[in-house]
Design an enzyme around this catalytic site. Structure first.
Site, PDB file in Angstrom:
ATOM      1  N   HIS A 157       0.833  -1.225   0.000  1.00 12.15           N
ATOM      2  CA  HIS A 157       0.000   0.000   0.000  1.00 12.15           C
ATOM      3  C   HIS A 157       0.861   1.266   0.000  1.00 12.15           C
ATOM      4  O   HIS A 157       0.427   2.309   0.486  1.00 12.15           O
ATOM      5  CB  HIS A 157      -0.956   0.050   1.208  1.00 12.15           C
ATOM      6  CG  HIS A 157      -1.666  -1.225   1.486  1.00 12.15           C
ATOM      7  ND1 HIS A 157      -2.921  -1.513   1.005  1.00 12.15           N
ATOM      8  CD2 HIS A 157      -1.270  -2.337   2.175  1.00 12.15           C
ATOM      9  CE1 HIS A 157      -3.287  -2.720   1.394  1.00 12.15           C
ATOM     10  NE2 HIS A 157      -2.293  -3.248   2.106  1.00 12.15           N
ATOM     11  N   SER A 278      15.305  21.944 -15.606  1.00 11.78           N
ATOM     12  CA  SER A 278      14.150  22.767 -15.913  1.00 11.78           C
ATOM     13  C   SER A 278      14.648  24.107 -16.449  1.00 11.78           C
ATOM     14  O   SER A 278      15.674  24.613 -16.006  1.00 11.78           O
ATOM     15  CB  SER A 278      13.319  22.977 -14.650  1.00 11.78           C
ATOM     16  OG  SER A 278      12.585  24.179 -14.750  1.00 11.78           O
ATOM     17  N   LYS A 284      16.214  21.895 -10.352  1.00 12.55           N
ATOM     18  CA  LYS A 284      15.513  20.652 -10.704  1.00 12.55           C
ATOM     19  C   LYS A 284      16.345  19.673 -11.510  1.00 12.55           C
ATOM     20  O   LYS A 284      17.217  20.040 -12.274  1.00 12.55           O
ATOM     21  CB  LYS A 284      14.259  20.996 -11.513  1.00 12.55           C
ATOM     22  CG  LYS A 284      13.250  21.795 -10.727  1.00 12.55           C
ATOM     23  CD  LYS A 284      12.115  20.977 -10.215  1.00 12.55           C
ATOM     24  CE  LYS A 284      11.238  20.482 -11.332  1.00 12.55           C
ATOM     25  NZ  LYS A 284       9.995  19.951 -10.799  1.00 12.55           N
ATOM     26  N   GLU A 291       9.657   8.941 -16.725  1.00 12.45           N
ATOM     27  CA  GLU A 291       8.268   9.342 -16.969  1.00 12.45           C
ATOM     28  C   GLU A 291       7.792   8.901 -18.348  1.00 12.45           C
ATOM     29  O   GLU A 291       6.652   8.465 -18.523  1.00 12.45           O
ATOM     30  CB  GLU A 291       8.145  10.865 -16.848  1.00 12.45           C
ATOM     31  CG  GLU A 291       8.395  11.376 -15.437  1.00 12.45           C
ATOM     32  CD  GLU A 291       8.505  12.895 -15.419  1.00 12.45           C
ATOM     33  OE1 GLU A 291       9.644  13.401 -15.497  1.00 12.45           O
ATOM     34  OE2 GLU A 291       7.466  13.562 -15.361  1.00 12.45           O
TER      35      GLU A 291
END
Ligand code: ARG
Length: 461
Positions: A157, A278, A284, A291
């Site tokens: 979970h 970024s 970043k 992704e």
């Protein structure tokens, strides 16, 4: 102008819209190498059977070889008016060798030709994917060997459950990929049958030798039914189904990597090679590759769905609908291969943050199950009672804001008087993982052994 390849009985050519909806050359040109290999095998067989002359065969082979070079070097002029790769090649062959070119299509139809090409193409793609998966397994197994004893929290979970090792987590994916490879190899076995010689749908009256082209093209046997040969597309569906499952597996690891490298988790560090910055936020480091791999099941399952729905309810034998099998198939197989390669690169470069992982494993009372097991084994109480006692000890640790291993013996005994100081041996995360020696368990000895086995037999199942 009527189509010069098949327009004999037509008074006029197709309308511009008809030509546009009909043409597949923009995507089926990808089949050129397979188409030429199929044509060469077919021509060789026709010559051997005395259906065409040796001189025809020689001219056809020379012409086809030249066309292959022209396409490979970008010199070939593809024409949408010639619809597809088959007619483009045949038409060029006629320019190169004259009327002899017309003999190549004896005892053959585009219907058996196209699906021979696609079978060869999908077979090559499966081999490429399998090699990529083997390489990814190696990358994972190498990490598993290095981190056989690196402790991290295991989750259920997405809540800390029990400590596991990083290596064990890597090997879970090696197992999934092994089943993926099994699915691809099954699909390959079934697809490796030769449809060539089925002609349009009914076979042919020419004395062809289908066993000869079968051998030449590396197929296992000729397909037994000509109607089935030109209309079967289940090998595509099967390969796309295997691809979908594999893409789903990759997306799970990708998602874990996205979570793990976030500044909230900091479980792993990705290399510069597989991250991006970024344009506005200088701090970043984005896990774009992960992704994008996470996103791939969208188009790959989409490809399966698209071909499945295209095929549903189609009567035998060939229908032009089937031309639409190619774009989704090519797209899915290309993207899966790319995702596998990107994942292998990312996994190879990935660095687990051992301290963060260990601290995370220590939080969340992840050794509570070890405590309950100790109570069962040493105080001979039923597991359900031990579970209850452990729950009370966890509550006490929570109240004192300490780890289970930081409670005193008196604290423990205040809840269950029989507890002895031996209990402290099982409360550390190291002791917990070391004790999981059951077959398939996370103990470092198991992980090291399993990783070594994978590294030794990368082709193994
Ligand atoms: N371009 C077609 C395909 O992709 C080739 C077969 C065409 N056959 C035909 N009878 N029109 O399936």
């Amino acid at each position: 102008m009527t189509n010069k390849m098949w327009g004999g009985r037509f008074a006029s050519g197709p309308s511009a819209i008809m030509a546009e909806i009909n043409a597949s050359i923009d995507f089926d040109r990808k089949l050129f190498a397979q188409d030429i290999a199929g044509s060469k095998a077919h021509a060789a067989m026709l010559a051997k059977q005395n259906i065409i002359s040796k001189a025809d065969l020689k001219a056809i082979h020379t012409g086809l070889d030249q066309i292959k070079t022209e396409i490979e070097t970008g010199k070939f002029k593809f024409s949408p008016a010639l619809e597809d790769i088959h007619l483009n090649i045949e038409s060029r062959l006629k320019e190169l060798i004259g009327e002899r070119a017309g003999r190549l299509h004896t005892a053959r139809s585009r219907n058996d030709q196209v699906i021979t090409d696609v079978r060869l193409f999908v077979r090559d793609a499966i081999d490429h994917i399998d090699a990529g998966l083997a390489d990814l397994q190696l990358a994972l197994a190498k990490q598993a060997e290095t981190h056989a004893a690196t402790i991290m929290p295991g989750f259920t979970h997405l809540q800390s459950a029990q400590p596991v090792t990083f290596g064990h987590h890597m090997l879970a994916y090696v197992e999934m990929l092994s089943r993926d490879r099994g699915r691809f190899s099954d699909a390959r076995k079934r697809l490796n049958e030769n449809p060539l010689g089925a002609a349009a749908l009914a076979g042919t009256s020419f004395p062809i030798d289908r066993h000869m082209t079968t051998k030449d093209l590396g197929f296992d046997q000729p397909m037994r039914n000509s109607l089935d040969a030109v209309s079967a597309r289940d090998f595509i569906l099967e390969t796309l189904a295997a691809s979908s499952i594999c893409a789903i597996h990759l997306s799970r690891l990708a998602e874990e990597i996205v979570i793990w490298c976030s500044s909230q988790f900091r479980f792993v560090k990705l290399s510069d090679k597989f991250t991006t910055g970024s344009s506005i936020m200088p701090q970043k480091r984005n896990p774009d590759a992960a992704e994008l791999i996470r996103a791939k099941p969208g188009r790959i399952i989409g490809a399966f769905t698209s071909v499945a729905i295209m095929m549903k309810g189609l009567p035998l034998a060939f229908n032009k609908d089937m031309q639409e099998d190619k774009e989704p198939t090519f797209d899915a197989l290309d993207n899966l291969a790319l995702a596998i390669a990107a994942m292998a690169g990312m996994v190879r470069d990935l660095e687990p943050n051992k301290d963060v992982l260990k601290a995370a494993a220590n939080s969340g009372y992840a050794t509570a199950t070890d405590l309950a097991d100790w109570l069962v084994q040493n105080l001979k109480i039923p597991f359900r009672d031990a579970h209850h006692v452990t729950g009370r000890i966890v509550a006490l640790a929570e109240k004192k804001s300490c780890l289970l291993s930081e409670l005193s013996l008196e604290d423990m005994q205040s809840i269950s008087s029989g507890i002895t100081k031996a209990v402290f041996k099982v409360l550390t995360v190291e002791a917990s993982v070391a004790s999981r020696t059951s077959f398939g368990g996370t103990a470092p000895v198991n992980v090291r052994r399993a990783a070594k086995r994978w590294l030794k037999f990368p082709k193994g199942k």
